[in-house]
Structures are given as structure tokens and as C-alpha cells.
Write an enzyme that holds these catalytic residues in place. Structure first.
Site, PDB file in Angstrom:
ATOM      1  N   CYS A 130       0.815  -1.220   0.000  1.00 44.73           N
ATOM      2  CA  CYS A 130       0.000   0.000   0.000  1.00 44.73           C
ATOM      3  C   CYS A 130       0.848   1.269   0.000  1.00 44.73           C
ATOM      4  CB  CYS A 130      -0.950  -0.004   1.191  1.00 44.73           C
ATOM      5  SG  CYS A 130      -0.182  -0.409   2.768  1.00 44.73           S
ATOM      6  N   HIS A 243      -3.358   6.247   4.669  1.00 40.93           N
ATOM      7  CA  HIS A 243      -1.966   6.449   5.050  1.00 40.93           C
ATOM      8  C   HIS A 243      -1.498   7.830   4.610  1.00 40.93           C
ATOM      9  CE1 HIS A 243      -1.966   2.354   6.109  1.00 40.93           C
ATOM     10  NE2 HIS A 243      -1.224   1.831   5.160  1.00 40.93           N
ATOM     11  N   GLN A 316      -5.638   3.643   2.034  1.00 43.75           N
ATOM     12  CA  GLN A 316      -4.883   2.395   2.003  1.00 43.75           C
ATOM     13  C   GLN A 316      -5.718   1.238   1.457  1.00 43.75           C
ATOM     14  OE1 GLN A 316      -5.590  -0.244   4.467  1.00 43.75           O
ATOM     15  NE2 GLN A 316      -4.180  -1.578   3.345  1.00 43.75           N
TER      16      GLN A 316
END
Length: 348
Positions: A130, A243, A316
Site C-alpha cells: 500500500c 496512510h 490504504q
């Protein structure tokens, strides 16, 4: 994509699996039939696709008979266990685990960057990590304009990277702390609510953890730059989903900030988000549920004349996992690359 294909989702009940299901629906992927597969523990539950309830089945040797495409998101050990069965059945596996990413016979694909590499698959295509996907989508357009010499990246990784159970654990921990109780950690090694810690993946002999080395090695493979200098520090933070990454890029000569903004603003899969007057730049709450990687705070590195700094946030579960996998599947369909062009048994 006029042809219809038979699709199976391996790991259908997990956070990424359910996102895959939603994306296949919302993006109108051409499905003739759909199988939802899981471990025996989750078998028997039902999920909804296009208004129809589908029963989740326990994966077994006959599960992939007649299947054209398998979207796998059940972990590396499961992918390794079923890879040969899947390929021998005639299906292509787009694998979200780390099991095959660095295998030289397996393409590692980000469709905005190296779609042509998917043509050479032998039944397995790997979806990158990711954090690597988010990084690569954001900076590759800059690399195309002026080659990057060195990447320094620090990640701020949400609980979603550890799965749906980790996300729920953070909620429970947060409530416990607010109630004056001690938070308990079971899924992650330490309490994450109101806390953060260096990524908990195993440490290597270099002192880097496996998550950090994924970013190093996968970025090199995707960019087809085996000697590219990359260093990463990965941190787990108390965010449920999406993220963030702080990125420092070194080029061989100065890179005008205005040009970098222009390139980022036009890049596929990327959205420039900057409000310098309000000091407003991408945040996880902006990126959650979004397909694009949000990039901002692009600025000159004051410590190096050939350096650029930038900041990104990306979902993510979507672009960092499920969306990239579905985009790979769409690429295979668009280019008629679903069947392997050559056959070679991949070591599992």
C-alpha cells in the site's frame, strides 16, 4: 470491456475483500459469475453484490474450476497455498499479498506507471504494498520529467493496513482510554489509540523492518530502476483509514517547484490539494474513501538545491490495495491480456 468473465474473490470477508466487492460493483466490472471465498471460519456468511446476496464459501481445491480471474487478498500464506491450483485451473491471480512481489517472473503493477509489464504475466500478477503504491503514483510523473536520484520517505500508516480487526481494536482502545481504563492490544503488538510506534513488521539484519524494505525493493522494481536510492521509515499511527507520507526527493539538478505542482496537478490518479493561506494540505479524513492520492505542501528543500519536499495522503484500502487490484484486472480485460502469453511454472 464487452466480454464477461468469471471472477472469484479470495479473502472476501476482510477489509480489502469487501472493498473489492464494492469496486467491482461501482466500476461495472464485466462479471458473468462471482464466487466469494474465505477460510472455513468465515464461510457461510453472506455479502451483497448488485442487490443480490451471495454466500461465502470455504476455499477448496475445486473452488477455481471455471474461474477466469481471482482477486486474492487473504494473506501471503494463503496465496502461496492456492497459487498453483489457481494457475493450473486456467485463472489469473491478481495477488494483494507480498508472496510474489519480488519474484522476477511475476509482474508488479501500478497501472498508471508500468501497465505494459502486465502483458508478460504467467498466471500471477502482484499488487504492490500500500505505501509503495501511494508513493509511486505521486512521484513517478516527476521522475519521468527529471530522474530522481534519491527518495527519503517517512510513512504514517493507519490501522486499516493491519485489517478490519485492527481498525475495530483502535476504536475499543480509544473508548477504554476515555473511560479511564488501560487499553488492551491483541491484533497489534502495542496499543495504537492515542499512541504511535515504528512499524511492527519483523526487523531485518540492516535494522530496517520488512515494511520499509518493501518500499525500497518494490519501488525499484516498479520504476525499473534497480539501483535507485530509497530509504524509508514506517510508523503506525492512530488513524483508522488512509496512510500519509512525508517525502524528500533529490534530483540531479534543481527542480522548479512551480513545474512540480503543474506535473502533479495533471498526473493520473493524483489530486493536488494545497491552500497555503489556510495552511491546509492533505489529511487522512480527506483521502478516506477517495480513489485519488492527495498530494500537497510541495516545496523546495532548503537543505539541498536539488531537493523537493512533498506530502501525501491516500486511502490504504482503495488505491493502496483494492482499487489498484481492480485497475489491474481492468487493464487485463482492456488489452486482452487475461490469458498468459507464455507458460512457466512459478516457484511457490
Amino acid at each position: 470491456m464487452s466480454k464477461l468473465v468469471n471472477v472469484a474473490i479470495l479473502g472476501a470477508t476482510g477489509a480489502v475483500g469487501t472493498e473489492l466487492l464494492e469496486l467491482l460493483d461501482s466500476r461495472n466490472f464485466p462479471i458473468a459469475s462471482l464466487k466469494l471465498l474465505s477460510s472455513p471460519r468465515s464461510a457461510g456468511t453472506t455479502l451483497t453484490f448488485k442487490g443480490e446476496k451471495i454466500k461465502v464459501e470455504a476455499v477448496e481445491a475445486t473452488s477455481f474450476k471455471g474461474v477466469d480471474l481471482v482477486l486474492a487478498s487473504a494473506g501471503g500464506s494463503t496465496s502461496k497455498a492456492w497459487a498453483k491450483t489457481i494457475v493450473d485451473s486456467g485463472a489469473v491471480m491478481v495477488d494483494n499479498s507480498s508472496a510474489f512481489r519480488m519474484n522476477p517472473d511475476v509482474p508488479l503493477i501500478v497501472p498508471e506507471i508500468n501497465p505494459e509489464a502486465a502483458a508478460n504475466h504467467q498466471g500471477i500478477i502482484a499488487n504492490p504494498n500500500c505505501t509503495t503504491i501511494l508513493l509511486a503514483v505521486a512521484i513517478y510523473p516527476l521522475h519521468q520529467f527529471q530522474p530522481i536520484k534519491r527518495i527519503v520517505v517517512a510513512t504514517y500508516q493507519s490501522a486499516s493496513g493491519a485489517g478490519a480487526r485492527a481498525m475495530e481494536e483502535v476504536k475499543i482502545q480509544s473508548q477504554a482510554i476515555l473511560n479511564g481504563e488501560a487499553p488492551q492490544a491483541e491484533i497489534l503488538p502495542y496499543p495504537l489509540a492515542f499512541n504511535l510506534f515504528p512499524h511492527n513488521s519483523p526487523l531485518t539484519d540492516t535494522g530496517y523492518c520488512e515494511e520499509e524494505m518493501k518500499m525500497v525493493n518494490e519501488t525499484r522494481k516498479i520504476f525499473n530502476e534497480p539501483t535507485l536510492k530509497v530509504t524509508a521509515t514506517c510508523v503506525r499511527v492512530p488513524v483508522l483509514r488512509a496512510h500519509s507520507e512525508a517525502i524528500n526527493l533529490e534530483f540531479g539538478k534543481p527542480f522548479p517547484v512551480a513545474k512540480a505542482r503543474e506535473i502533479i496537478a495533471q498526473a493520473p490518479g493524483v489530486q493536488l490539494l494545497e491552500d497555503w493561506q489556510q495552511n491546509y494540505f492533505p489529511m487522512p479524513i480527506d483521502a478516506s474513501g477517495k480513489d485519488d492520492v492527495l498530494v500537497g505542501r510541495i516545496r523546495q528543500d532548503i537543505s539541498h538545491p536539488c531537493g523537493l519536499e512533498l506530502w501525501l495522503c491516500g486511502d490504504q484500502i482503495r488505491k493502496g490495495a483494492a482499487l489498484n487490484a481492480v485497475q489491474i484486472a481492468e487493464l487485463l480485460m482492456d488489452k486482452d491480456w487475461l490469458k498468459p502469453t507464455k507458460t512457466k511454472e512459478i516457484t511457490v
